[in-house]
Scaffold this motif. Structure first.
Motif, PDB file in Angstrom:
ATOM      1  N   THR A 155     -35.213 -36.144   1.673  1.00  0.00           N
ATOM      2  CA  THR A 155     -34.314 -35.982   2.810  1.00  0.00           C
ATOM      3  C   THR A 155     -33.044 -36.777   2.553  1.00  0.00           C
ATOM      4  O   THR A 155     -33.049 -37.756   1.807  1.00  0.00           O
ATOM      5  N   GLY A 156     -31.969 -36.354   3.179  1.00  0.00           N
ATOM      6  CA  GLY A 156     -30.705 -37.066   3.076  1.00  0.00           C
ATOM      7  C   GLY A 156     -29.795 -36.686   4.212  1.00  0.00           C
ATOM      8  O   GLY A 156     -29.950 -35.633   4.830  1.00  0.00           O
ATOM      9  N   GLY A 157     -28.833 -37.558   4.501  1.00  0.00           N
ATOM     10  CA  GLY A 157     -27.871 -37.291   5.553  1.00  0.00           C
ATOM     11  C   GLY A 157     -27.541 -38.537   6.331  1.00  0.00           C
ATOM     12  O   GLY A 157     -27.907 -39.657   5.945  1.00  0.00           O
ATOM     13  N   SER A 158     -26.853 -38.335   7.456  1.00  0.00           N
ATOM     14  CA  SER A 158     -26.479 -39.459   8.323  1.00  0.00           C
ATOM     15  C   SER A 158     -26.155 -38.917   9.708  1.00  0.00           C
ATOM     16  O   SER A 158     -26.037 -37.708   9.902  1.00  0.00           O
ATOM     17  N   GLY A 159     -25.999 -39.845  10.646  1.00  0.00           N
ATOM     18  CA  GLY A 159     -25.687 -39.455  12.026  1.00  0.00           C
ATOM     19  C   GLY A 159     -26.767 -38.562  12.585  1.00  0.00           C
ATOM     20  O   GLY A 159     -27.929 -38.964  12.677  1.00  0.00           O
ATOM     21  N   ASP A 160     -26.414 -37.339  12.947  1.00  0.00           N
ATOM     22  CA  ASP A 160     -27.375 -36.351  13.429  1.00  0.00           C
ATOM     23  C   ASP A 160     -27.499 -35.180  12.465  1.00  0.00           C
ATOM     24  O   ASP A 160     -28.042 -34.132  12.816  1.00  0.00           O
ATOM     25  N   ALA A 161     -26.992 -35.324  11.223  1.00  0.00           N
ATOM     26  CA  ALA A 161     -26.995 -34.238  10.246  1.00  0.00           C
ATOM     27  C   ALA A 161     -27.855 -34.611   9.041  1.00  0.00           C
ATOM     28  O   ALA A 161     -27.479 -35.486   8.253  1.00  0.00           O
ATOM     29  N   TYR A 162     -29.015 -33.955   8.922  1.00  0.00           N
ATOM     30  CA  TYR A 162     -29.947 -34.261   7.836  1.00  0.00           C
ATOM     31  C   TYR A 162     -30.435 -32.978   7.178  1.00  0.00           C
ATOM     32  O   TYR A 162     -30.607 -31.960   7.834  1.00  0.00           O
ATOM     33  N   LYS A 163     -30.665 -33.067   5.880  1.00  0.00           N
ATOM     34  CA  LYS A 163     -31.190 -31.960   5.083  1.00  0.00           C
ATOM     35  C   LYS A 163     -32.537 -32.365   4.501  1.00  0.00           C
ATOM     36  O   LYS A 163     -32.791 -33.544   4.247  1.00  0.00           O
ATOM     37  N   ASP A 166     -32.408 -30.619   0.176  1.00  0.00           N
ATOM     38  CA  ASP A 166     -31.050 -30.076   0.010  1.00  0.00           C
ATOM     39  C   ASP A 166     -30.909 -28.616   0.422  1.00  0.00           C
ATOM     40  O   ASP A 166     -29.898 -27.989   0.127  1.00  0.00           O
ATOM     41  N   THR A 167     -31.917 -28.033   1.092  1.00  0.00           N
ATOM     42  CA  THR A 167     -31.853 -26.626   1.466  1.00  0.00           C
ATOM     43  C   THR A 167     -32.033 -26.386   2.964  1.00  0.00           C
ATOM     44  O   THR A 167     -31.414 -25.475   3.510  1.00  0.00           O
ATOM     45  N   ALA A 168     -32.870 -27.145   3.606  1.00  0.00           N
ATOM     46  CA  ALA A 168     -33.171 -26.936   5.023  1.00  0.00           C
ATOM     47  C   ALA A 168     -32.439 -27.963   5.873  1.00  0.00           C
ATOM     48  O   ALA A 168     -32.424 -29.153   5.542  1.00  0.00           O
ATOM     49  N   THR A 169     -31.855 -27.504   6.959  1.00  0.00           N
ATOM     50  CA  THR A 169     -31.181 -28.395   7.906  1.00  0.00           C
ATOM     51  C   THR A 169     -32.130 -28.696   9.065  1.00  0.00           C
ATOM     52  O   THR A 169     -32.793 -27.789   9.582  1.00  0.00           O
ATOM     53  N   ILE A 170     -32.196 -29.959   9.457  1.00  0.00           N
ATOM     54  CA  ILE A 170     -32.971 -30.320  10.651  1.00  0.00           C
ATOM     55  C   ILE A 170     -32.121 -29.949  11.867  1.00  0.00           C
ATOM     56  O   ILE A 170     -31.048 -30.504  12.071  1.00  0.00           O
ATOM     57  N   VAL A 171     -32.600 -28.979  12.652  1.00  0.00           N
ATOM     58  CA  VAL A 171     -31.848 -28.512  13.822  1.00  0.00           C
ATOM     59  C   VAL A 171     -32.223 -29.275  15.086  1.00  0.00           C
ATOM     60  O   VAL A 171     -31.445 -29.342  16.033  1.00  0.00           O
ATOM     61  N   CYS A 172     -33.416 -29.856  15.091  1.00  0.00           N
ATOM     62  CA  CYS A 172     -33.846 -30.726  16.193  1.00  0.00           C
ATOM     63  C   CYS A 172     -34.902 -31.661  15.629  1.00  0.00           C
ATOM     64  O   CYS A 172     -36.003 -31.227  15.267  1.00  0.00           O
ATOM     65  N   GLY A 173     -34.559 -32.931  15.534  1.00  0.00           N
ATOM     66  CA  GLY A 173     -35.468 -33.891  14.923  1.00  0.00           C
ATOM     67  C   GLY A 173     -36.022 -34.891  15.913  1.00  0.00           C
ATOM     68  O   GLY A 173     -35.556 -35.002  17.041  1.00  0.00           O
TER      69      GLY A 173
END
Length: 192
Positions: A155-163, A166-173
């Motif tokens: 997993t990677g990212g910051s704020g409210d934007a995480y992948k 590198d292919t799937a976006t977390i839309v509600c975590g």
């Protein structure tokens, strides 16, 4: 077992600390003491109360909670076909990266039908979406986690934007259920 109608209301008072699968907005104070507040653009579509709300989901084990979210019906059907309902509902402190119906729709229909008809392959894919420990927002910035399938998710990212991978976006975590943390994602993950 028909998990769509299974409700464990007697345990509701004891399930106040848990996960996901509907996407909505509760006031942060409603989640005080229950871990992180759900985040992501998809959370706005979660009912504020009643069936499928964050409060409703927190009272149920993960597979049962997912069944109250219409956006996860394909995942729920796959979990039922694979015979994983009890496994997921009885696990403690797990994390599920839960693909939406739209995520499954990205897979060509013939390929999806083939996977859904093959219990071993389906089980491998589904258990690749689950981690045997709690993974919350604080762990997502630069994470690597062993899945129940035996592979590794990153997993990677910051704020409210995480992948994820590198292919799937977390839309509600950080959706809590009584036994899991759920991160709802927009792409089905495939084990290597």
């Amino acid at each position: 077992m028909n998990i769509s109608h299974t409700r464990h209301r007697a345990a509701a008072a004891f399930a106040a600390a848990a996960l996901p699968l509907s996407l909505g907005v509760l006031a942060p104070q409603a989640w005080a003491g229950q871990g992180d507040v759900p985040f992501g653009p998809g959370c706005a579509s979660v009912p504020k109360e009643g069936a499928g709300s964050f409060t409703d989901m927190a009272e149920e084990p993960v597979a049962t909670a997912a069944s109250s979210n219409p956006a996860l019906s394909t995942l729920v059907a796959a979990v039922e076909r694979a015979g994983l309902v009890d496994t997921l509902n009885n696990a403690k402190d797990i994390t599920v990266f839960a693909p939406t119906n739209d995520a499954f729709a990205k897979i060509p229909e013939a390929d999806l039908d083939k996977v859904l008809a093959d219990k071993d392959t389906m089980t491998k894919i589904l258990t690749y979406h689950a981690v045997g420990r709690t993974v919350d927002k604080a762990d997502l910035a630069d994470g690597s986690f062993e899945t129940l399938e035996g592979g590794t998710l990153t997993t990677g990212g910051s704020g409210d934007a995480y992948k994820v991978n590198d292919t799937a976006t977390i839309v509600c975590g950080d959706v809590a259920t009584s036994n899991a943390t759920v991160h709802i994602i927009d792409t089905v993950l495939m084990p290597k």
